[in-house]
Design a protein around this motif. Structure first.
Motif, PDB file in Angstrom:
ATOM      1  N   GLU A  66      23.318  23.844  -7.154  1.00 22.27           N
ATOM      2  CA  GLU A  66      24.739  24.063  -6.873  1.00 22.27           C
ATOM      3  C   GLU A  66      25.527  22.778  -7.041  1.00 22.27           C
ATOM      4  O   GLU A  66      26.604  22.750  -7.625  1.00 22.27           O
ATOM      5  CB  GLU A  66      24.907  24.564  -5.445  1.00 22.27           C
ATOM      6  N   ASP A  87      28.136  23.357 -18.201  1.00 18.35           N
ATOM      7  CA  ASP A  87      29.404  23.325 -18.925  1.00 18.35           C
ATOM      8  C   ASP A  87      29.595  21.878 -19.385  1.00 18.35           C
ATOM      9  O   ASP A  87      29.749  20.977 -18.558  1.00 18.35           O
ATOM     10  CB  ASP A  87      30.532  23.748 -17.975  1.00 18.35           C
ATOM     11  N   ARG A 132      27.222  30.994 -10.979  1.00 20.00           N
ATOM     12  CA  ARG A 132      27.761  29.863 -11.745  1.00 20.00           C
ATOM     13  C   ARG A 132      27.584  30.112 -13.254  1.00 20.00           C
ATOM     14  O   ARG A 132      28.457  29.795 -14.047  1.00 20.00           O
ATOM     15  CB  ARG A 132      27.033  28.584 -11.292  1.00 20.00           C
ATOM     16  N   GLU A 167      26.379  21.862 -10.322  1.00 17.40           N
ATOM     17  CA  GLU A 167      27.168  22.906 -10.959  1.00 17.40           C
ATOM     18  C   GLU A 167      26.419  23.515 -12.133  1.00 17.40           C
ATOM     19  O   GLU A 167      26.977  23.783 -13.190  1.00 17.40           O
ATOM     20  CB  GLU A 167      28.522  22.368 -11.408  1.00 17.40           C
ATOM     21  N   THR A 168      25.126  23.675 -11.932  1.00 18.39           N
ATOM     22  CA  THR A 168      24.282  24.217 -12.985  1.00 18.39           C
ATOM     23  C   THR A 168      24.163  25.732 -12.819  1.00 18.39           C
ATOM     24  O   THR A 168      23.939  26.210 -11.718  1.00 18.39           O
ATOM     25  CB  THR A 168      22.872  23.605 -12.860  1.00 18.39           C
TER      26      THR A 168
END
Ligand code: ADP
Length: 649
Positions: free
Chosen positions: A319, A419, A340, A322-323
């Motif tokens: 988390e 991202d 996500r 941000e994966t």
């Protein structure tokens, strides 16, 4: 053992033992003849009661070729105890051969002379453990029923005078048997690997306790025997005395799984996790005793918790990074994705795999397919691609995964998704910068080269009028090159945090008045210093001068029509504020947030106001290093005010 209460008879005792969570069997002789087997054991074997009296090999032919029969032989012959944990056994249950896992023990039970008279065989099906409470209760009911039958038989016996003598003799024999069997049972309880403690209901006096129970509670035998349970183990009283009282009152057993209990074991408080049962022993419908069966499962609980803990940490790490994560089932072509992952792909929920694939940019679809093909061979999936969101925006993603195989066939890919749009943007900016920097350097270098070539031609004619002009032109080109190189060096120093501050105390107005002599001499612009002329600060004067020169140079460069350039000094709280204002074209609002970024140039087309987009970035680094702030207020057509603050002390 106090003999003040009636002893349980042989059958009762065996019935009670049958209610243990552990499967129990008793074998005799080298062939391991099954003398007794608890229901649990019969169930584990997947057989019926017809096995009683048979050798283990006759009863369970499927054990042939497995180690157990030989082990039992060894236990009988050598009088040893053999145990195992998580041991696999092939058993035929319901007509089919299955593998089960057991914790088991073969214990040679010996008489006083040390001769083995039976093997106590205990086993726990650790694949699925549960206590069949109803079973125990119905057995207790049966026990009560058979008690009544026994009483009826006694009455008949009494009624028959002729049979009395013979019956009395029979009874005496039976009593002897019972005493012997009682002793055997107590031996079995003593040696059982599960903790057993028998507590008298009326005064909670401990009547019998085995070594496993002593080991579990960390007490010596003399600390428990003939004590009341809560005198012996006071630390458990608060939580469990009410529970035990309930069992005595209601006659309903209490089962606990993985209860966390703090026990003072060998004088040291210790947290344990325990599975246990408070089993009421009924006599004439009255609870006369409580049998506590307990087993410590601390290691198992701790192991499970630590796995849960690791999982939680991985989840947090994923988390935090941000994966997005995915689990792709290649056989059924189903992909499970994290929230996500969905967001990165522009979805607000999980969608079918094909739908994710469909939003990949058309130019990158082939890359994705090739990466998947390569992954099947190499075991590793990696590719970068653009995805198109429904709002029309494009995002760069990086997919990484590991392929899992079964029988040589790829069946599953587990992986992550990042991202990388921002990363790609920075990469692009850097590439642009390199091309700008090369271009910027090329112009003065070309001009320097031309001047030097001309000088070469006229070098034998010292009177040539061209020489001073060419030298002047070369030196201007050189100046431009060194300014560019200086900018580049400053950036690399700033990003390597090498910018050292050499602080002195000085008056700001003096610095502003003496700086930018090149602008004053050129005479095109007027530099006007206003505000608090006395304000003094402690800072690196050379760096602050560099910042001011940069801001003034920008005003000259980007606001050439602005005749007056104002430099204002003010105090705001415990900060000094210095502002450079021009009345030039101003800056578009959407560009303002990026002005202090590295390599950012508001006007990317044309090189007429050439610069590397580094000046403001360097200024921001210097001011940040001083603990100050930098910013700009600007409106198109009304000029710009670049300002920075510095702490006064
Ligand atoms: P550069 O080397 O391109 O001058 P800077 O970091 O100093 O880089 O400036 C970034 C951008 O900010 C410039 O390209 C210019 O477009 C804009 N800018 C800076 N100062 C001014 C000003 N006084 N008026 C208008 N635009 C400015």
């Amino acid at each position: 053992m106090s003999h003040s209460i009636p002893l349980l008879n042989n059958e009762q005792l065996l019935q009670v033992l049958s209610s243990s969570n552990n499967a129990v069997a008793v074998h005799v002789a080298e062939d391991a003849i099954i003398q007794y087997a608890s229901d649990r054991m019969i169930a584990i074997w997947g057989k019926d009661r017809s096995v009683i009296g048979k050798s283990l090999e006759q009863a369970l032919p499927e054990l042939k070729g497995q180690p157990f029969i030989d082990l039992l032989k060894k236990v009988w012959n050598e009088g040893v105890t053999i145990s195992g944990t998580d041991t696999p056994a092939q058993l035929e249950v319901g007509g089919e051969l299955h593998t089960y896992y057991f914790d088991f023990e073969y214990r040679a039970v010996k008489d006083d002379a040390g001769k083995t008279y039976c093997i106590l065989h205990t086993a726990t099906d650790v694949t699925e453990r549960f206590l069949n409470v109803e079973k125990v209760q119905s057995l207790t009911e049966e026990l009560r029923a058979s008690n009544e039958e026994l009483r009826a038989a006694n009455e008949e016996l009494n009624a028959s005078n002729e049979e009395l003598n013979e019956s009395q003799q029979n009874l005496r024999d039976l009593y002897d048997d019972l005493t012997e069997s009682d002793l055997r049972f107590r031996n079995m309880v003593r040696q059982a690997p599960v903790g057993i403690c028998i507590i008298r209901a009326k005064d909670l006096l401990i009547q019998d306790v085995n070594d496993s129970y002593l080991e579990l509670v960390g007490r010596r035998r003399e600390e428990l025997e003939n004590q009341t349970i809560w005198d012996a183990i006071p630390e458990a009283a608060e939580a469990y005395a009410p529970v035990m009282n309930d069992v005595i009152r209601s006659g309903v057993a209490f089962n606990a799984r993985e209860h966390e209990v703090t026990l003072t074991r060998n004088g040291v408080p210790e947290v344990l996790y325990i599975d246990f049962v408070y089993e009421p022993v009924l006599n004439d419908g009255q609870v006369t005793a409580i049998m506590v069966l307990a087993i410590a499962v601390t290691d198992k609980v701790i192991a499970r918790r630590s796995i849960e803990d690791v999982e939680e940490r991985i989840r947090l790490a994923v988390e935090a990074a941000e994966t997005g994560t995915f689990d792709l089932d290649l056989v059924n072509r189903i992909m499970l994705t994290s929230d996500r992952f969905n967001v990165i792909f522009g979805f607000d929920r999980q969608v079918p795999w094909e739908m994710f694939a469909s939003v990949i940019h058309p130019d990158d679809k082939a890359t994705r397919i090739a990466a998947h093909e390569a992954a099947i061979k190499s075991g590793k999936l990696f590719y970068e691609a653009r995805v198109l969101h429904s709002d029309g925006s494009t995002h760069w993603v990086r997919v990484q995964g590991k392929v899992y195989y079964k029988d040589g066939k790829a069946v599953r890919i587990l992986g992550t998704l990042l991202d990388i749009t921002e990363f790609k943007r920075l990469q692009q900016q850097k590439d642009d910068f390199i091309s700008i920097a090369s271009h910027e350097l090329k112009t003065p270098i070309t001009s320097l080269k031309a001047s030097l070539q001309l000088l070469e031609r006229v070098k034998h004619d010292p009177t040539s009028e061209l020489i001073p002009k060419l030298i002047d032109q070369s030196s201007r080109s050189m100046h431009k090159i060194s300014a560019l190189v200086e900018d580049l060096l400053n950036v690399s120093r700033a990003s390597k945090t090498e910018l050292k501050l050499n602080k002195t105390t000085f008056t700001i107005a003096e610095l502003l008045n003496s700086c930018c002599s090149h602008v004053r001499i050129a005479g095109k612009h007027q530099l006007i210093v206003q505000g608090n002329m006395q304000l003094r600060i402690t800072a690196d004067e050379h760096s602050i001068d560099q910042v001011v020169v940069n801001l003034v140079n920008n005003a000259v460069k980007y606001a050439p029509e602005s005749k007056d350039i104002f430099m204002m000094i003010s105090q705001e709280g415990d900060m000094a504020k210095i502002a450079v204002r021009d009345t030039g074209p101003g800056i578009a609002p959407e560009k303002i947030p990026h002005l202090f970024d590295r390599y950012y140039r508001a006007e990317s087309s044309g090189f007429q106001n050439s610069g590397l987009g580094l000046g403001l970035y360097i200024c921001a680094e210097i001011i940040k290093r001083h603990g100050g702030d930098i910013g700009v207020e600007s409106e198109l057509g009304k000029g710009s005010t670049f300002w920075f603050t510095l702490p006064l002390d």
